[in-house]
Design a protein around this motif. Structure first.
Motif, PDB file in Angstrom:
ATOM      1  N   ASP A  90      54.511  41.264 120.639  1.00  0.00           N
ATOM      2  CA  ASP A  90      54.169  40.092 121.443  1.00  0.00           C
ATOM      3  C   ASP A  90      54.391  38.837 120.591  1.00  0.00           C
ATOM      4  OD1 ASP A  90      53.001  38.059 122.938  1.00  0.00           O
ATOM      5  OD2 ASP A  90      51.400  39.350 123.700  1.00  0.00           O
ATOM      6  N   ARG A  91      55.520  38.156 120.799  1.00  0.00           N
ATOM      7  CA  ARG A  91      55.850  37.002 119.973  1.00  0.00           C
ATOM      8  C   ARG A  91      54.868  35.850 120.161  1.00  0.00           C
ATOM      9  NH1 ARG A  91      62.082  35.531 120.456  1.00  0.00           N
ATOM     10  NH2 ARG A  91      61.573  35.550 122.672  1.00  0.00           N
ATOM     11  N   GLU A  92      54.406  35.664 121.398  1.00  0.00           N
ATOM     12  CA  GLU A  92      53.452  34.584 121.643  1.00  0.00           C
ATOM     13  C   GLU A  92      52.141  34.838 120.904  1.00  0.00           C
ATOM     14  OE1 GLU A  92      54.000  31.736 123.103  1.00  0.00           O
ATOM     15  OE2 GLU A  92      56.091  32.359 123.336  1.00  0.00           O
ATOM     16  N   ARG A  93      51.728  36.092 120.875  1.00  0.00           N
ATOM     17  CA  ARG A  93      50.498  36.434 120.149  1.00  0.00           C
ATOM     18  C   ARG A  93      50.688  36.196 118.656  1.00  0.00           C
ATOM     19  NH1 ARG A  93      48.473  42.096 121.695  1.00  0.00           N
ATOM     20  NH2 ARG A  93      50.297  42.784 120.530  1.00  0.00           N
ATOM     21  N   LEU A  94      51.882  36.492 118.154  1.00  0.00           N
ATOM     22  CA  LEU A  94      52.159  36.251 116.742  1.00  0.00           C
ATOM     23  C   LEU A  94      52.165  34.761 116.435  1.00  0.00           C
ATOM     24  CD1 LEU A  94      52.890  37.295 113.956  1.00  0.00           C
ATOM     25  CD2 LEU A  94      55.290  37.373 114.672  1.00  0.00           C
ATOM     26  N   HIS A  95      52.726  33.947 117.331  1.00  0.00           N
ATOM     27  CA  HIS A  95      52.729  32.495 117.123  1.00  0.00           C
ATOM     28  C   HIS A  95      51.306  31.947 117.086  1.00  0.00           C
ATOM     29  CE1 HIS A  95      57.095  32.120 118.812  1.00  0.00           C
ATOM     30  NE2 HIS A  95      57.049  32.582 117.574  1.00  0.00           N
ATOM     31  N   ARG A  96      50.460  32.456 117.977  1.00  0.00           N
ATOM     32  CA  ARG A  96      49.063  31.998 117.983  1.00  0.00           C
ATOM     33  C   ARG A  96      48.360  32.408 116.690  1.00  0.00           C
ATOM     34  NH1 ARG A  96      49.458  33.850 123.395  1.00  0.00           N
ATOM     35  NH2 ARG A  96      48.381  35.787 122.841  1.00  0.00           N
ATOM     36  N   ALA A  97      48.654  33.613 116.220  1.00  0.00           N
ATOM     37  CA  ALA A  97      48.047  34.074 114.959  1.00  0.00           C
ATOM     38  C   ALA A  97      48.542  33.236 113.792  1.00  0.00           C
ATOM     39  CB  ALA A  97      48.362  35.554 114.746  1.00  0.00           C
ATOM     40  N   ASN A  98      49.819  32.852 113.813  1.00  0.00           N
ATOM     41  CA  ASN A  98      50.355  31.985 112.761  1.00  0.00           C
ATOM     42  C   ASN A  98      49.609  30.657 112.731  1.00  0.00           C
ATOM     43  OD1 ASN A  98      52.272  33.814 111.909  1.00  0.00           O
ATOM     44  ND2 ASN A  98      53.890  33.013 113.215  1.00  0.00           N
ATOM     45  N   ALA A  99      49.364  30.117 113.927  1.00  0.00           N
ATOM     46  CA  ALA A  99      48.662  28.831 114.004  1.00  0.00           C
ATOM     47  C   ALA A  99      47.230  28.969 113.485  1.00  0.00           C
ATOM     48  CB  ALA A  99      48.672  28.322 115.441  1.00  0.00           C
ATOM     49  N   ARG A 100      46.563  30.073 113.851  1.00  0.00           N
ATOM     50  CA  ARG A 100      45.181  30.266 113.394  1.00  0.00           C
ATOM     51  C   ARG A 100      45.117  30.481 111.887  1.00  0.00           C
ATOM     52  NH1 ARG A 100      44.955  33.581 118.039  1.00  0.00           N
ATOM     53  NH2 ARG A 100      45.133  35.446 116.719  1.00  0.00           N
TER      54      ARG A 100
END
Length: 328
Positions: free
Chosen positions: A268-278
């Protein structure tokens, strides 16, 4: 002869059953035991088959991931190796460096995962071209309408520094030129420049989150004969896409992590992007993705996953690993 009724003691009256009842009970018990044994055997056989099939799928995914990484790295390594022999590596001014724009544009157009190509010069000059195809990147640099490429330049004459940002459309027609006073970039202090100065082969960083685009990728760098260092940034977006189609079931969770358990790609790329931001600009760990099963895997030691075993030689193969560092 007269029939006589059988006399039973009071405590035993009503406890005797016909023989066929005992036989029925016995066969029922035998059937139950047989069915239990068969069910237990079928369960373990089915479990073994499912686990074997799952193991085969993950083995194929690991091999495919390693192949995908090598497929991504190959063209970029070739580009950097060629650019060290290009006149751009010795070009003395911004005008002469802009002559290489058509070639660099083709490189960016042909490889969507190529984030930026740049050269750091021995006198502190810097020349970079990046694609603005991503709306997030265009917004980050406040690109004008219609801008497709950005050139970031730094020219130094003694202590004087002249920063220049030039925006181009898709046909390389100049749209806008800026001289941001706050931009004072010196490539000579960057880890990729320093390591490439002493490396005997192509130098590349560990995967990290790019400062401008917030994508996960790696930087490749090579020292040119002129003393300049040619470098390029590559994103790993396609690996997440590859993992998204490799699951056993829709509920399968797949992630590519490094030896420290940091997530490089995930279904899930969107989930990974959110994790990167966090994670505040750092690579997130498995337990930071918010997926219980991946969190449990992290606790059990994700550094031993088959994906890492298959792809480890791709991360640290014949290139030199350098500390985390990007183009900015």
């Amino acid at each position: 002869m007269a029939l006589q009724a059988a006399v039973f003691p009071r405590g035993q009256r009503g406890r005797l059953y016909p023989l066929h009842i005992h036989i029925a009970y016995l066969f029922t018990l035998l059937i139950f035991v047989a069915c239990s044994v068969i069910g237990w055997f079928n369960f373990h056989q089915s479990r073994r088959i499912v686990l074997t099939a799952a193991s085969d799928v993950f083995e194929r995914t690991a091999r495919q991931t390693g192949d995908d990484l090598q497929r991504l790295y190959g063209p970029l390594e070739t580009l950097v190796e060629l650019l060290v022999h290009h006149p751009l590596a010795a070009a003395p001014s911004l005008d002469s460096r802009l002559q290489a724009l058509p070639m660099l544009r083709e490189a960016l157009e042909k490889n969507a995962l190529l984030s930026a190509v740049y050269v750091g010069y021995g006198n502190g000059d810097f020349f970079l071209i990046r694609s603005l195809a991503s709306r997030a990147v265009a917004l980050a640099v406040q690109a004008p309408a219609g801008a497709r490429f950005l050139v970031q330049s730094m020219e130094r004459q003694g202590r004087a520094a002249r920063p220049t940002f030039i925006f181009f459309d898709e046909w390389l027609q100049e749209l806008e030129r800026r001289h941001p006073a706050a931009y004072d970039f010196d490539p000579r202090g960057r880890p990729w420049f320093i390591r490439a100065q002493t490396a005997t082969a192509l130098a590349r960083t560990e995967p990290y989150v790019f400062f401008t685009t917030r994508e996960v990728g790696k930087t490749f760098a090579r020292l040119a004969g002129s003393g300049a260092v040619v470098a390029a940034d590559l994103t790993l977006e396609e690996i997440s896409t590859s993992l998204a189609g490799a699951g056993i079931t829709p509920g399968s969770q797949l992630a590519l992590v490094d030896a420290r358990g940091r997530v490089l790609a995930e279904r899930d790329r969107e989930r990974l992007h959110r994790a990167n931001a966090r994670a505040g600009g750092q690579l997130p760990t498995l337990d930071q993705l918010g997926v219980p099963v991946l969190g449990a895997l992290a606790a059990a030691g994700a550094g031993n996953s088959r994906v890492i075993e298959a792809a480890g030689q791709v991360w640290h193969g014949r290139a030199v690993a350098v500390p985390e560092a990007g183009d900015e």
